[in-house]
Design a protein around this motif. Structure first.
Motif, PDB file in Angstrom:
ATOM      1  N   ARG A  53       0.693  -1.002   0.069  1.00  5.48           N
ATOM      2  CA  ARG A  53      -0.385   0.066  -0.164  1.00  5.48           C
ATOM      3  C   ARG A  53       0.827   0.895  -0.346  1.00  5.48           C
ATOM      4  O   ARG A  53       1.691   1.288   0.948  1.00  5.48           O
ATOM      5  CB  ARG A  53      -1.116  -0.170   1.095  1.00  5.48           C
ATOM      6  CG  ARG A  53      -1.680   1.142   1.639  1.00  5.48           C
ATOM      7  CD  ARG A  53      -2.447   0.881   2.273  1.00  5.48           C
ATOM      8  NE  ARG A  53      -3.355   0.040   2.548  1.00  5.48           N
ATOM      9  CZ  ARG A  53      -4.317  -0.132   3.372  1.00  5.48           C
ATOM     10  NH1 ARG A  53      -4.360   1.045   3.783  1.00  5.48           N
ATOM     11  NH2 ARG A  53      -5.156  -1.246   3.040  1.00  5.48           N
ATOM     12  N   LEU A  62       1.543   4.294   1.168  1.00  3.78           N
ATOM     13  CA  LEU A  62       1.207   5.707   1.977  1.00  3.78           C
ATOM     14  C   LEU A  62       1.230   6.833   1.301  1.00  3.78           C
ATOM     15  O   LEU A  62       0.465   7.698   1.652  1.00  3.78           O
ATOM     16  CB  LEU A  62       2.020   5.690   3.551  1.00  3.78           C
ATOM     17  CG  LEU A  62       2.011   3.847   4.058  1.00  3.78           C
ATOM     18  CD1 LEU A  62       1.877   3.750   4.975  1.00  3.78           C
ATOM     19  CD2 LEU A  62       0.207   3.861   3.715  1.00  3.78           C
ATOM     20  N   GLN A  72      -1.769   7.675  -0.793  1.00  6.73           N
ATOM     21  CA  GLN A  72      -2.460   8.393   0.106  1.00  6.73           C
ATOM     22  C   GLN A  72      -2.381   9.660   0.530  1.00  6.73           C
ATOM     23  O   GLN A  72      -3.393  10.950   0.519  1.00  6.73           O
ATOM     24  CB  GLN A  72      -2.536   7.869   1.233  1.00  6.73           C
ATOM     25  CG  GLN A  72      -2.688   5.863   0.709  1.00  6.73           C
ATOM     26  CD  GLN A  72      -3.171   5.023   1.850  1.00  6.73           C
ATOM     27  OE1 GLN A  72      -3.099   5.783   3.073  1.00  6.73           O
ATOM     28  NE2 GLN A  72      -3.886   4.309   2.226  1.00  6.73           N
ATOM     29  N   ASP A  73      -0.843  10.448   0.702  1.00  3.92           N
ATOM     30  CA  ASP A  73      -0.897  12.097   1.244  1.00  3.92           C
ATOM     31  C   ASP A  73      -0.998  12.755   0.298  1.00  3.92           C
ATOM     32  O   ASP A  73      -1.492  13.957   0.702  1.00  3.92           O
ATOM     33  CB  ASP A  73       0.153  11.964   1.993  1.00  3.92           C
ATOM     34  CG  ASP A  73       0.245  11.506   3.063  1.00  3.92           C
ATOM     35  OD1 ASP A  73      -0.580  11.243   3.651  1.00  3.92           O
ATOM     36  OD2 ASP A  73       1.563  11.349   4.079  1.00  3.92           O
ATOM     37  N   GLN A 113      -0.483  15.398   6.861  1.00  2.00           N
ATOM     38  CA  GLN A 113      -0.442  15.089   5.426  1.00  2.00           C
ATOM     39  C   GLN A 113       1.054  14.785   4.660  1.00  2.00           C
ATOM     40  O   GLN A 113       1.414  14.632   4.168  1.00  2.00           O
ATOM     41  CB  GLN A 113      -1.627  15.212   4.842  1.00  2.00           C
ATOM     42  CG  GLN A 113      -3.319  15.202   5.604  1.00  2.00           C
ATOM     43  CD  GLN A 113      -4.230  15.893   4.871  1.00  2.00           C
ATOM     44  OE1 GLN A 113      -3.814  16.655   3.627  1.00  2.00           O
ATOM     45  NE2 GLN A 113      -5.101  15.106   5.017  1.00  2.00           N
ATOM     46  N   LEU A 159       4.693  11.252   7.858  1.00  2.00           N
ATOM     47  CA  LEU A 159       5.138  10.255   6.629  1.00  2.00           C
ATOM     48  C   LEU A 159       7.255  10.739   6.332  1.00  2.00           C
ATOM     49  O   LEU A 159       7.870   9.594   6.568  1.00  2.00           O
ATOM     50  CB  LEU A 159       3.953   9.558   5.860  1.00  2.00           C
ATOM     51  CG  LEU A 159       4.819   8.437   5.645  1.00  2.00           C
ATOM     52  CD1 LEU A 159       5.142   7.650   5.922  1.00  2.00           C
ATOM     53  CD2 LEU A 159       4.465   8.317   3.882  1.00  2.00           C
ATOM     54  N   ILE A 189       2.710   4.825  12.908  1.00  2.00           N
ATOM     55  CA  ILE A 189       2.800   5.305  11.465  1.00  2.00           C
ATOM     56  C   ILE A 189       2.192   4.668  10.687  1.00  2.00           C
ATOM     57  O   ILE A 189       0.753   5.186  10.242  1.00  2.00           O
ATOM     58  CB  ILE A 189       3.418   6.365  10.836  1.00  2.00           C
ATOM     59  CG1 ILE A 189       4.266   7.520  11.712  1.00  2.00           C
ATOM     60  CG2 ILE A 189       2.932   6.925   9.404  1.00  2.00           C
ATOM     61  CD1 ILE A 189       5.074   9.071  10.788  1.00  2.00           C
ATOM     62  N   VAL A 190       2.773   3.233  10.568  1.00  4.54           N
ATOM     63  CA  VAL A 190       2.141   2.352   9.461  1.00  4.54           C
ATOM     64  C   VAL A 190       0.790   1.844   9.990  1.00  4.54           C
ATOM     65  O   VAL A 190      -0.494   1.783   9.693  1.00  4.54           O
ATOM     66  CB  VAL A 190       2.855   1.003   9.211  1.00  4.54           C
ATOM     67  CG1 VAL A 190       2.694   0.477   8.447  1.00  4.54           C
ATOM     68  CG2 VAL A 190       4.405   2.082   8.268  1.00  4.54           C
ATOM     69  N   ARG A 247      -2.244   3.686   9.657  1.00  9.93           N
ATOM     70  CA  ARG A 247      -2.705   3.528   8.619  1.00  9.93           C
ATOM     71  C   ARG A 247      -3.502   2.237   7.635  1.00  9.93           C
ATOM     72  O   ARG A 247      -4.296   2.550   7.937  1.00  9.93           O
ATOM     73  CB  ARG A 247      -1.803   3.801   7.526  1.00  9.93           C
ATOM     74  CG  ARG A 247      -0.781   5.400   7.420  1.00  9.93           C
ATOM     75  CD  ARG A 247      -1.336   6.933   7.442  1.00  9.93           C
ATOM     76  NE  ARG A 247      -0.361   7.851   7.238  1.00  9.93           N
ATOM     77  CZ  ARG A 247      -0.010   8.720   6.457  1.00  9.93           C
ATOM     78  NH1 ARG A 247      -0.287   7.292   5.319  1.00  9.93           N
ATOM     79  NH2 ARG A 247       0.259   9.522   6.561  1.00  9.93           N
ATOM     80  N   GLU A 276      -7.063  -5.351   8.866  1.00 11.96           N
ATOM     81  CA  GLU A 276      -6.546  -5.739   7.572  1.00 11.96           C
ATOM     82  C   GLU A 276      -7.285  -7.057   6.391  1.00 11.96           C
ATOM     83  O   GLU A 276      -6.942  -8.219   6.937  1.00 11.96           O
ATOM     84  CB  GLU A 276      -5.236  -4.659   7.754  1.00 11.96           C
ATOM     85  CG  GLU A 276      -4.629  -4.918   5.636  1.00 11.96           C
ATOM     86  CD  GLU A 276      -5.510  -3.849   5.893  1.00 11.96           C
ATOM     87  OE1 GLU A 276      -5.060  -3.439   4.260  1.00 11.96           O
ATOM     88  OE2 GLU A 276      -5.847  -3.067   6.491  1.00 11.96           O
TER      89      GLU A 276
END
Length: 276
Positions: free
Chosen positions: A159, A161, A164-165, A179, A183, A215-216, A219, A224
């Motif tokens: 994924r 990340l 996404q930001d 945002q 990360l 952080i992971v 998210r 999952e």
């Protein structure tokens, strides 16, 4: 000749004195104002205006001294709160200043404490003004190993990340600091505190690993793809920025990956709300 008494001199007839406010008599011409008109009081509207002004201006004195109307304990609480806020602001500004200042006696003696306070949340970089800015696109990606409902294990796909930001920032006039930098700065923190074999260098290395894991997990979440996350793996995808069409520079834009080992997820890696 018979004595006769002299007749008294003839006097002008007297009458009652004119009262104040009454006309003593007509004056010739009629152009001069009479005494009654000159002493006539001001209209009632002015009196009401003055009284209104005085009434409206009275509360100003109360507003000017709001704290004096509070009780002594309330005044003490406000004074203590202001003092604590001032001390906290002074400590924060002092630590931030010493972090970017040239080496000195304070930074040599208290450098570790300053770094623990500043990194990674309050770190500042000046790459916008650097003569050699970054020329690479770095994306941080993650995947998870999950425990399925039937007791087996499965591995999710990667994924992105960073993507996404980027999607959250795109067309957003006021993107959040999280945002934009959380990360990215977390990954730079990790890279700067590990060697090429992914071995941590000092306490900051272990701190950076925990920071990346949190952080992971923030998210991905504990659940999952229908299973419970047990381990996670992180990697970076680095691709050089292609030169502009008018440049003769030749750069290999092939993406290079840096894959970290698997990390087992613990309760310390979960967000506060997910630990219960």
């Amino acid at each position: 000749m018979a004595d006769t008494e002299p007749e008294p001199a003839e006097r002008e007839p007297t009458g009652p004195e004119p009262q104040e406010g009454e006309q003593a008599g007509p004056e010739p011409g009629g152009s001069e104002p009479t005494r009654a008109e000159s002493t006539k009081p001001e209209p009632a509207e002015s009196d009401s205006t003055d009284s209104t002004d005085s009434t409206e201006s009275a509360p100003d004195g109360d507003v000017a001294e709001p704290l004096t109307t509070l009780s002594l304990p309330a005044q003490l609480i406000i004074a203590v709160a202001i003092a604590v806020a001032a001390v906290a602001a002074a400590i924060h500004l002092s630590a931030a200043f010493l972090n970017v200042s040239p080496p000195n006696t304070l930074t040599k003696r208290h450098g570790a404490a300053i770094d623990d306070y500043v990194y990674p949340e309050f770190e500042r970089v000046w790459k916008l003004f650097a003569p050699n800015p970054l020329q690479q696109n770095i994306a941080v990606q993650a995947r998870a190993e999950i425990r399925t409902s039937d007791g087996g294990t499965a591995t999710t796909g990667w994924r992105d990340l960073s993507a996404q930001d980027g999607a959250a920032i795109h067309h957003n006039p006021l993107p959040s600091h999280t945002q934009q930098n959380e990360l990215r700065r977390g990954w730079e923190f990790y890279v700067g505190s590990h060697d090429v074999r992914e071995r941590p260098q000092g306490m900051r290395g272990n701190l950076s690993e925990q920071y990346i894991r949190r952080i992971v997990m923030l998210r991905l979440g504990r659940e999952e793809d229908g299973g419970t996350v047990e381990r996670i793996q992180v990697r970076s995808a680095t691709a050089p920025v292609a030169p502009p069409p008018w440049s003769d520079e030749k750069i290999d834009t092939k993406t290079v990956y840096r894959t970290l080992p698997w990390w087992t997820v613990t309760s310390d890696d979960l967000p506060e709300a997910k630990r219960r």
